[in-house]
Write an enzyme that holds these catalytic residues in place. Structure first.
Site, PDB file in Angstrom:
ATOM      1  N   THR A 108     -38.159 -12.698  59.619  1.00 47.67           N
ATOM      2  CA  THR A 108     -38.256 -14.138  59.500  1.00 47.67           C
ATOM      3  C   THR A 108     -39.652 -14.617  59.234  1.00 47.67           C
ATOM      4  O   THR A 108     -40.611 -13.881  59.424  1.00 47.67           O
ATOM      5  CB  THR A 108     -37.854 -14.679  60.883  1.00 47.67           C
ATOM      6  OG1 THR A 108     -36.527 -14.322  61.088  1.00 47.67           O
ATOM      7  CG2 THR A 108     -38.025 -16.148  61.020  1.00 47.67           C
ATOM      8  N   ASP A 157     -37.604 -20.260  57.901  1.00 47.12           N
ATOM      9  CA  ASP A 157     -36.839 -19.958  56.689  1.00 47.12           C
ATOM     10  C   ASP A 157     -35.387 -19.796  57.111  1.00 47.12           C
ATOM     11  O   ASP A 157     -35.040 -20.028  58.279  1.00 47.12           O
ATOM     12  CB  ASP A 157     -37.380 -18.679  56.030  1.00 47.12           C
ATOM     13  CG  ASP A 157     -36.984 -17.452  56.818  1.00 47.12           C
ATOM     14  OD1 ASP A 157     -36.296 -16.581  56.262  1.00 47.12           O
ATOM     15  OD2 ASP A 157     -37.330 -17.377  58.017  1.00 47.12           O
ATOM     16  N   ARG A 192     -33.164 -16.937  56.058  1.00 51.38           N
ATOM     17  CA  ARG A 192     -32.536 -15.669  55.674  1.00 51.38           C
ATOM     18  C   ARG A 192     -32.332 -14.790  56.893  1.00 51.38           C
ATOM     19  O   ARG A 192     -33.249 -14.609  57.683  1.00 51.38           O
ATOM     20  CB  ARG A 192     -33.420 -14.946  54.653  1.00 51.38           C
ATOM     21  CG  ARG A 192     -32.887 -13.542  54.292  1.00 51.38           C
ATOM     22  CD  ARG A 192     -33.791 -12.834  53.327  1.00 51.38           C
ATOM     23  NE  ARG A 192     -33.676 -13.395  51.979  1.00 51.38           N
ATOM     24  CZ  ARG A 192     -34.371 -12.931  50.937  1.00 51.38           C
ATOM     25  NH1 ARG A 192     -35.209 -11.924  51.093  1.00 51.38           N
ATOM     26  NH2 ARG A 192     -34.225 -13.473  49.737  1.00 51.38           N
ATOM     27  N   LYS A 235     -32.389 -21.213  62.233  1.00 55.57           N
ATOM     28  CA  LYS A 235     -33.278 -20.519  63.170  1.00 55.57           C
ATOM     29  C   LYS A 235     -33.975 -21.451  64.134  1.00 55.57           C
ATOM     30  O   LYS A 235     -34.681 -20.993  65.026  1.00 55.57           O
ATOM     31  CB  LYS A 235     -34.325 -19.725  62.396  1.00 55.57           C
ATOM     32  CG  LYS A 235     -33.681 -18.651  61.534  1.00 55.57           C
ATOM     33  CD  LYS A 235     -34.687 -17.774  60.870  1.00 55.57           C
ATOM     34  CE  LYS A 235     -33.993 -16.920  59.823  1.00 55.57           C
ATOM     35  NZ  LYS A 235     -34.928 -16.065  59.110  1.00 55.57           N
ATOM     36  N   GLY A 259     -36.514 -12.077  65.275  1.00 51.10           N
ATOM     37  CA  GLY A 259     -36.106 -10.854  65.956  1.00 51.10           C
ATOM     38  C   GLY A 259     -34.621 -10.659  65.800  1.00 51.10           C
ATOM     39  O   GLY A 259     -34.041 -11.049  64.799  1.00 51.10           O
ATOM     40  N   SER A 261     -41.664 -11.489  60.500  1.00 49.14           N
ATOM     41  CA  SER A 261     -42.229 -10.553  59.531  1.00 49.14           C
ATOM     42  C   SER A 261     -43.102 -11.292  58.516  1.00 49.14           C
ATOM     43  O   SER A 261     -44.030 -10.722  57.944  1.00 49.14           O
ATOM     44  CB  SER A 261     -41.119  -9.799  58.822  1.00 49.14           C
ATOM     45  OG  SER A 261     -40.211 -10.723  58.251  1.00 49.14           O
ATOM     46  N   ASP A 283     -42.621 -12.250  51.525  1.00 48.05           N
ATOM     47  CA  ASP A 283     -42.074 -11.312  52.501  1.00 48.05           C
ATOM     48  C   ASP A 283     -40.605 -11.074  52.171  1.00 48.05           C
ATOM     49  O   ASP A 283     -39.851 -12.016  51.957  1.00 48.05           O
ATOM     50  CB  ASP A 283     -42.221 -11.904  53.916  1.00 48.05           C
ATOM     51  CG  ASP A 283     -41.541 -11.057  54.964  1.00 48.05           C
ATOM     52  OD1 ASP A 283     -40.853 -11.623  55.834  1.00 48.05           O
ATOM     53  OD2 ASP A 283     -41.694  -9.825  54.909  1.00 48.05           O
ATOM     54  N   SER A 297     -37.891 -12.627  54.579  1.00 44.26           N
ATOM     55  CA  SER A 297     -37.671 -14.074  54.654  1.00 44.26           C
ATOM     56  C   SER A 297     -37.249 -14.568  53.293  1.00 44.26           C
ATOM     57  O   SER A 297     -37.646 -14.009  52.263  1.00 44.26           O
ATOM     58  CB  SER A 297     -38.947 -14.805  55.048  1.00 44.26           C
ATOM     59  OG  SER A 297     -39.589 -14.159  56.088  1.00 44.26           O
TER      60      SER A 297
END
Lengths: 284, 235
Positions: free
Chosen positions: A51, A67, A69, A83, A97, A179, A216, A219
């Site tokens: 994330t 984000d 995803r 999220k 996580g 991430s 990234d 995400s």
């Protein structure tokens, strides 16, 4: 985790006492998993949110961004998940996580905060949510893989905290987790300043999340933003959609060429119940 | 006669088939301050007397009517401390239901669970029954509802009910004035008039408590100023 407090121990004739677990987490399976991975057995992929989540404090309060995803290994399993979780009317929490861990931990603490509000008759404080979360995570020694960005405005002012899976916390004016945190932090470090107003704050948060989305792999998809100020909150779901589907077919389903549609009959699934007023009147 | 030998133990039936402790609990309720509830066509109103033991008590710190969820509230007659315990348990049960099913608990379910708690205390060792009767008012998908829960754990749905000291007069008064299509505003006036019937002393916004729940499904305790406005209307 609704554990029962009463222990029922049955003594069977073979004198093996089977006591059901006392409630709460049992670490037996963790030992087994470690033993298995030591022997080279790969553990199954669980759904991680891989994330980018961010938060920053601006002049009137707190802005949180995330984000949308959710990944399961190399596969995107949810293109538009949420999220940013509700904790209290004045407190929201972003989670990175393992998706199940972040969902259930924030749900549980939200429940506890509600009961606390009934008991005290007061608005919840961010530090209360922080302490409940960190105590819970510390008890599970990092096995609950939830990295959270907690933000809100209470009677003592705006607050922003990060919580790591092992239970340590930081209090910061701007924070990123997940991430994509490095990509987002790069944006914050170069552009953040104190006393931002609402538009500047939302723009900066969106930029940081987009930086995570595009740089990234964990995400992607859309940007969710949540602005919390004293006495009100604005949850902007899918505030920005920088990844639209490029081609969507406008036609409905058509049968392949050789098949002719002869007749169409639509049967409603719910049949109206007919109440039959039958029977003679009761005899006096 | 034979009953008195069985009145010390809660969990023993008397020869006449009664649990005497529960009867005594109902007596405790009957000597508590009057409270009442009225179910209107578009909401529910509950009200109670708030007689404090002395004028030195800070009446703003005493709140007899409590909310259990945003759309369910409760008032009692009887022992205040027992009420606090029940409110705490009920709130926890409502919250657990919400966590499990992700919907607000329906009024009947919450009443049933609270009644189950009160019944537990009539069938366990070393405990005594709760000395309160509750009036639970709520608005959910089934519309406005009013339930009374007794120390034995039995519960009933009422259109209008009263409990406590002045119960027989209050109930007669309510029976005369209740109509099925009464609106919430009229119900509040009727509630005030019923309380006034048996009230000793000067009634004001500081010595009664009123709470309503309307079609917006938000349980709201009225402020003393709002109660004074309604009192002025009733005069």
């Amino acid at each position: 985790m609704f554990g029962f407090s009463s222990l029922v121990v049955r003594m069977s004739s073979s004198s093996i006492v089977e006591a059901p677990p006392k409630g709460g987490f049992s670490f037996d399976l963790c030992k087994r998993n470690e033993m298995l991975s030591g022997k080279g057995v790969k553990h199954p992929n669980y759904r991680k949110t891989g994330t980018t989540i961010v938060g920053l404090i601006f002049q009137d309060g707190v802005i949180l961004g995330a984000d949308t995803r959710a990944t399961s290994g190399p596969i995107v399993c949810d293109k538009n998940c949420e999220k940013i979780h509700f904790m209290a009317p004045n407190i929201y929490c972003c989670g990175a996580g393992t998706a199940a861990d972040t969902e259930s931990v924030t749900d549980m603490v939200s429940s506890q905060l509600q009961l606390h509000r009934y008991h005290t008759g007061r608005e919840s404080r961010v530090i209360t949510a922080l302490t409940l979360l960190k105590k819970h995570l510390f008890n599970y020694q990092g096995h609950i893989s939830a990295a959270l960005v907690l933000g809100g405005v209470d009677c003592t002012g705006p607050h922003l905290h990060t919580i790591y899976p092992h239970g340590s916390t930081d209090t910061l004016p701007f924070a990123t987790m997940g991430s994509g945190s490095l990509a987002a932090m790069a944006v914050f470090e170069s552009k953040y300043k104190e006393g931002l107003n609402k538009e500047e704050g939302i723009k900066l948060v969106t930029e940081a999340i987009c930086s995570g989305i595009f740089n990234d792999l964990g995400s992607g998809s859309n940007v969710d933003v949540c602005v919390i100020t004293k006495g009100e909150k604005e949850y902007m779901r899918n505030h920005l959609k920088p990844n639209p589907r490029t081609y969507v077919s406008a036609r409905a389903y058509t049968f392949p060429k050789k098949i002719e549609v002869l007749s169409t009959k639509i049967t409603p699934l719910k049949e109206l119940a007919q109440v039959v007023e039958a029977g003679d009147a009761m005899e006096e | 006669m034979g009953d008195s030998q069985y009145s010390f133990s809660l969990t023993t039936f008397s020869p006449s088939g009664k649990l005497v402790q529960i009867e005594h609990a109902l007596t405790a309720v009957g000597s508590g301050q009057t409270s009442l509830g009225i179910k209107a066509s578009n909401g529910v109103v509950i009200a109670t007397e708030k007689k404090l033991p002395s004028i030195l008590v800070d009446e703003a710190s005493v709140q007899k009517i409590q909310s259990l969820t945003p759309n369910i509230g409760v008032v009692y007659s009887g022992m205040g401390p027992d009420f606090r315990v029940l409110v705490r348990k009920s709130r926890k049960q409502a919250e657990q239901y919400h966590r499990l099913y992700k919907e607000q608990i329906p009024v009947t379910q919450l009443v049933r669970e609270t009644a189950a708690v009160m019944q537990e205390f009539t069938q366990s060792g070393g405990v005594r029954p709760f000395g309160v009767s509750l009036l639970v008012a709520g608005y959910d998908d089934k519309g406005p509802q009013l339930y009374q829960v007794d120390p034995s754990g039995s519960y009933f749905s009422w259109k209008a009910s009263a409990m406590g000291k002045n119960v027989s007069n209050a109930k007669t008064f309510l029976e005369k004035r209740y109509t099925d299509d009464v609106e919430l505003e009229d119900a509040i006036h009727t509630a005030i008039l019923t309380l006034k019937e048996g009230f000793e002393g000067q009634i004001s916004g500081k010595n009664i408590e009123i709470a309503t729940i309307g079609e917006d499904r938000k349980f709201k305790v009225l402020t003393p100023a709002e109660i004074d406005d309604y009192l002025a209307e009733v005069e």
